[in-house]
Structure formats: structure tokens, C-alpha cells
Design a protein around this motif. Sequence first.
Motif, mmCIF file in Angstrom:
data_model
loop_
_atom_site.group_PDB
_atom_site.id
_atom_site.type_symbol
_atom_site.label_atom_id
_atom_site.label_comp_id
_atom_site.label_asym_id
_atom_site.label_seq_id
_atom_site.Cartn_x
_atom_site.Cartn_y
_atom_site.Cartn_z
ATOM 1 N N HIS A 271 0.866 -1.258 0.055
ATOM 2 C CA HIS A 271 -0.141 -0.212 -0.165
ATOM 3 C C HIS A 271 0.802 1.217 0.052
ATOM 4 O O HIS A 271 0.303 2.270 0.304
ATOM 5 N N ILE A 272 2.034 1.207 -0.277
ATOM 6 C CA ILE A 272 3.090 2.439 -0.279
ATOM 7 C C ILE A 272 3.317 3.007 -1.802
ATOM 8 O O ILE A 272 3.921 3.990 -1.623
ATOM 9 N N LEU A 273 2.699 2.308 -2.688
ATOM 10 C CA LEU A 273 2.669 3.108 -4.156
ATOM 11 C C LEU A 273 1.687 4.121 -4.043
ATOM 12 O O LEU A 273 0.749 4.008 -3.869
ATOM 13 N N ALA A 274 2.126 5.233 -4.838
ATOM 14 C CA ALA A 274 1.248 6.244 -4.805
ATOM 15 C C ALA A 274 0.112 5.962 -5.661
ATOM 16 O O ALA A 274 -1.009 6.419 -5.470
ATOM 17 N N ASP A 275 0.104 4.896 -6.542
ATOM 18 C CA ASP A 275 -1.094 4.346 -7.283
ATOM 19 C C ASP A 275 -1.845 3.380 -6.596
ATOM 20 O O ASP A 275 -2.744 2.652 -7.189
ATOM 21 N N SER A 276 -1.588 2.963 -5.533
ATOM 22 C CA SER A 276 -2.133 2.038 -4.537
ATOM 23 C C SER A 276 -3.106 2.589 -3.722
ATOM 24 O O SER A 276 -3.232 3.656 -3.534
ATOM 25 N N PRO A 277 -4.200 2.032 -3.254
ATOM 26 C CA PRO A 277 -5.177 2.253 -2.274
ATOM 27 C C PRO A 277 -4.390 2.879 -1.109
ATOM 28 O O PRO A 277 -3.596 2.079 -0.712
ATOM 29 N N LEU A 278 -5.148 3.683 -0.244
ATOM 30 C CA LEU A 278 -4.571 4.125 0.747
ATOM 31 C C LEU A 278 -4.646 3.225 2.078
ATOM 32 O O LEU A 278 -5.738 2.742 2.207
ATOM 33 N N ARG A 279 -3.615 2.907 2.832
ATOM 34 C CA ARG A 279 -3.616 1.886 3.812
ATOM 35 C C ARG A 279 -4.283 2.623 4.878
ATOM 36 O O ARG A 279 -4.432 3.876 5.148
ATOM 37 N N GLU A 280 -4.842 1.724 5.828
ATOM 38 C CA GLU A 280 -5.510 2.215 7.123
ATOM 39 C C GLU A 280 -4.724 3.183 8.006
ATOM 40 O O GLU A 280 -5.184 3.911 8.634
ATOM 41 N N PHE A 281 -3.407 2.975 7.857
ATOM 42 C CA PHE A 281 -2.206 3.658 8.816
ATOM 43 C C PHE A 281 -0.954 3.644 8.130
ATOM 44 O O PHE A 281 -0.610 2.677 7.371
ATOM 45 N N PRO A 282 -0.234 4.382 8.647
ATOM 46 C CA PRO A 282 1.300 4.424 8.018
ATOM 47 C C PRO A 282 1.860 3.167 8.097
ATOM 48 O O PRO A 282 1.737 2.454 9.148
ATOM 49 N N ALA A 283 2.863 3.015 7.343
ATOM 50 C CA ALA A 283 3.736 1.706 7.064
ATOM 51 C C ALA A 283 4.632 2.179 8.327
ATOM 52 O O ALA A 283 5.315 1.090 8.948
ATOM 53 N N TYR A 284 5.400 3.141 8.569
ATOM 54 C CA TYR A 284 6.136 3.679 9.520
ATOM 55 C C TYR A 284 5.994 5.210 10.040
ATOM 56 O O TYR A 284 5.380 6.057 9.070
ATOM 57 N N ILE A 285 6.223 5.557 11.119
ATOM 58 C CA ILE A 285 6.276 6.730 11.516
ATOM 59 C C ILE A 285 7.500 7.288 12.241
ATOM 60 O O ILE A 285 8.275 6.526 12.870
ATOM 61 N N CYS A 286 7.951 8.595 11.913
ATOM 62 C CA CYS A 286 9.140 9.338 12.499
ATOM 63 C C CYS A 286 8.689 9.912 13.604
ATOM 64 O O CYS A 286 7.550 10.858 13.599
ATOM 65 N N LEU A 287 8.987 9.562 15.041
ATOM 66 C CA LEU A 287 8.669 10.203 16.176
ATOM 67 C C LEU A 287 9.839 10.965 16.577
ATOM 68 O O LEU A 287 11.079 10.560 16.892
ATOM 69 N N GLU A 288 9.787 12.333 16.613
ATOM 70 C CA GLU A 288 10.792 13.315 16.979
ATOM 71 C C GLU A 288 10.766 13.547 18.482
ATOM 72 O O GLU A 288 9.999 13.905 18.992
ATOM 73 N N LEU A 289 11.981 12.886 19.129
ATOM 74 C CA LEU A 289 12.222 13.198 20.427
ATOM 75 C C LEU A 289 12.549 14.457 20.812
ATOM 76 O O LEU A 289 12.062 15.078 21.699
ATOM 77 N N THR A 290 13.369 15.194 19.877
ATOM 78 C CA THR A 290 13.821 16.535 20.066
ATOM 79 C C THR A 290 14.150 17.025 18.776
ATOM 80 O O THR A 290 14.866 16.398 17.873
ATOM 81 N N ASN A 291 13.959 18.543 18.380
ATOM 82 C CA ASN A 291 14.652 18.966 17.349
ATOM 83 C C ASN A 291 15.931 19.594 17.815
ATOM 84 O O ASN A 291 16.755 20.544 16.851
ATOM 85 N N ALA A 292 16.538 19.639 19.059
ATOM 86 C CA ALA A 292 17.584 20.188 19.421
ATOM 87 C C ALA A 292 18.955 19.262 18.921
ATOM 88 O O ALA A 292 18.794 18.103 18.885
ATOM 89 N N GLN B 253 3.242 6.650 2.502
ATOM 90 C CA GLN B 253 4.071 5.645 3.438
ATOM 91 C C GLN B 253 3.961 6.076 4.712
ATOM 92 O O GLN B 253 3.859 5.299 6.000
ATOM 93 N N THR B 254 4.005 7.442 5.088
ATOM 94 C CA THR B 254 4.456 7.965 6.500
ATOM 95 C C THR B 254 3.969 9.304 6.800
ATOM 96 O O THR B 254 3.816 10.149 5.729
ATOM 97 N N PHE B 255 4.495 9.920 7.923
ATOM 98 C CA PHE B 255 4.491 11.105 8.534
ATOM 99 C C PHE B 255 5.249 11.258 9.346
ATOM 100 O O PHE B 255 5.736 10.268 10.173
ATOM 101 N N ILE B 256 5.532 12.563 9.831
ATOM 102 C CA ILE B 256 6.417 12.729 11.226
ATOM 103 C C ILE B 256 5.612 13.431 12.269
ATOM 104 O O ILE B 256 4.837 14.346 12.174
ATOM 105 N N VAL B 257 5.721 12.911 13.543
ATOM 106 C CA VAL B 257 5.155 13.335 14.701
ATOM 107 C C VAL B 257 6.346 14.080 15.256
ATOM 108 O O VAL B 257 7.386 13.534 15.602
ATOM 109 N N ARG B 258 6.128 15.697 15.286
ATOM 110 C CA ARG B 258 7.256 16.700 16.088
ATOM 111 C C ARG B 258 7.232 16.424 17.274
ATOM 112 O O ARG B 258 6.356 16.066 18.202
ATOM 113 N N TRP B 259 8.341 16.852 17.824
ATOM 114 C CA TRP B 259 8.285 16.805 19.605
ATOM 115 C C TRP B 259 7.196 17.720 20.155
ATOM 116 O O TRP B 259 6.872 17.446 21.299
ATOM 117 N N ASN B 260 6.432 18.527 19.524
ATOM 118 C CA ASN B 260 5.395 19.386 20.204
ATOM 119 C C ASN B 260 4.136 18.608 19.718
ATOM 120 O O ASN B 260 2.986 19.133 20.293
#
Length: 392
Positions: free
Chosen positions: A69-90, A293-300
Motif C-alpha cells: 500500500h505504499i505506492l502512490a497508485d495504490s489504495p491508501l492503507r489504514e495506517f502508515p507503514a512507519y512513523i518518525c517520532l521526533e524526540l527533540t529537534n535540538a 507511506q508515512t508522516f512525522i510526529v514532531r516534538w510538540n
Amino acid sequence: MLNTFASKNKIVIKNILKKMGLFDTTVNYYNNIINLNNYNGSSFPNILSLFSRKKEIKKFSEFEDYEEHILADSPLREFPAYICLELTNACQLRCVMCQYQGTHAEGYQGCAGMLDEKIARKVLDEADKYKCSIMLNGDGESTLHPKFLDIFRYASSKKNIPQLYFNTNANRLDEKLADQLTDFFEGAISVSLDGFKKSHEELRVGSNYDVVFNNLTNLQKLIDKKKARIKVQVNYVRYTQPEGEYEKFVKFWVERVDSVNSCVTWDHEYKLSHGRIKKYDPEKRQICNIPWQTFIVRWNGKVIPCTNCFTKAYEGFWIIGDVNKNSLKEIWNGDKYNKWREEVKNSKFNNICEPCDRWKMQQQYKDEYRDGMKIRHGGCFEVHEKLPLKDI
């Protein structure tokens, strides 16, 4: 004919690969066989191939679903394949290639912060529920977080998160911290090291090559001693290093860690800089598959689609959600992200996507075997792994 068979018999192919001893090459090899439109070359999925035959892929029962489900021409999956979780931007370094140094990032350092442990637990709980892999860093150095070990320990306690991974400059990964981390962590660690002492310290301003070398050497010893299920990759950014240093660097480190990754970086306007690893000039711009595929959860708690949005997100551009207000699933399927996807798919680029050429990373090439190594090629990266003696 092969594609039709593969699409209907993925589990069969998976079991055949296991019996052949080839399953450890995971996504890249698998997609070469079933020709799934040249699966993307982003760094996190490539890390998956670091894991050994004995471990294969930790709880990776969603192998068939991961790439489906990660190709742009595929149906959107229910949830991201992976997520970036930012502990800090310092970050304690001032790397010359980093977007921190871009003119658009003026004032960015002033808004550095640390992820609230409650937000971390919320994200990890939901990722566990939907069997989503986690990259435990974003725009900063995760080891600077005062609750670094607590968050990593909680992430490691989740039984349904397929993979954990983080990148570090390793200046703080001393013997004490490495000893504590290797007691419980299972996953992949990528250490940023951009050449030998002179090159590394010129590019990663504030880093101490000798400290990083000693910390990395000690980390590998602890992993071997404890038989920890951790794979280590050295990540080399091609920039302005002297000619010939890269080849010597690979030969040196491929004997000491599980793999050596090299990549071309972006300049401050998100253009690939300092040459290409492979000549790849598509006739037209391809659809970037990051939004599928994904998105990023920032520190805030703010959520952004892509790493190229980090500093511009500070200016208010394209924040697609907030985990303080909504669930990850709601944000993933929300109107703001769907609008972003439609614009990317229809080439109606916003001010972040228009100048970016990260989409060129998606191309992958056939694996190469030489000098006792397997070399995986992508549009902007190479991964070197030393072959076992029996395979040479």
C-alpha cells in the motif's frame, strides 16, 4: 505472468525465499522478484534488510502488507507503514549540509524543544495497535532527550511494533548509555560518520571523530558480548570529501559494522547536491510516494508529511494535524493530508514540494556483488554489506 502469480502467492514466495536463505534481503529482493514498480529507496525500509537470518524480521508478519500500500497508485492503507517520532529537534552539532543552516530556518534554533513522554506513549500505543514501525528521531539528536532511555524502553516493550530504528551522531553514546541501551533495545542503529577524522569534523561541526569512533567500537563490542539483537549501520553523506576517501571508508567500516550506507544529501533548497551515485534522469517527474507511506510526529505533537517540511513547518506551512487533539489514524486519513496527496498525485505542487527532488530516490537498481560485498543501489544511495565467507 510472473507478476500475476506473485500478487496472488506472496506467502508462497516468502516461504520459498526463507528456504533459500534469501529472506534476509527483505523488501528490496522481494520487490525485484515481483516487480512492484521499483519499490522506494527511502532510508527506513532499507534498514530492514540489516536483520540477520536468525532473527529475520522481528514480528514482521505484515511483510505482504508492508509494500502493498505504499505506492502512490495504490489504495491508501489504514495506517502508515512507519512513523518518525521526533524526540527533540535540538542538536549539539552544526553540520554544514543540514537544513538548520538554510536561510529559511532563521530563528529555528529558538524553538527547540523536547517531546512530552505522554505524547510518546500515545504515539507508541497507537503504532502498536496498528503494527506500525517507528523511527525514533526527527530533526534533532535523540540522545539529548532527558527521557531517552525511558521512551526507548517503552517502545521496546511494545509487542506489535515490527521495527524500531534511530539515527544518532553518537557523540553522547558513551559506554554507560550504550550498556543500558543494549540491555533491552532490539532494532537498528544508524551512526552518522562522514569520512575519516578531517572530513568528518569539517562537515559535522562540533562532532569529535575520536569520540564517535570509540563509542561505535564499544557499542559493537557490547552487542557482540550480550548477543543483542541490534544491527549497526554507518551512514556516510556524500558531500565535499576528497576524491577516493569514500572507497577507503567503505572498506574500513564494512569489516566493523553490519552495513555502510552512503547517500547524496539535499542542499538548503531541497535539491540533491554534490552529484549522483547512479545516473538517473527520468523523462518526467514521478509521483513521490512519501504521502502514502508515512508522516512525522514532531516534538510538540504537530504532524507534518515529510522530513523536508521540518524547518518550514516552523513557519506554519503544511502542519497536517496535532496528536494532542486527534489520533494518528484520524490525521493519516484526514482532509489535510488527503489534500496534500491529491496535489502530489496531480503535480499541483505547493511551495515545499515544488523545488524538491527527493522523489528521485525511489528508483532502485539491481544488487551488485563484488569485493566480498553485496551492494544495493538506489537513485541516491548505496548500501554495502560484507558477504558471509560461504557466499564469497
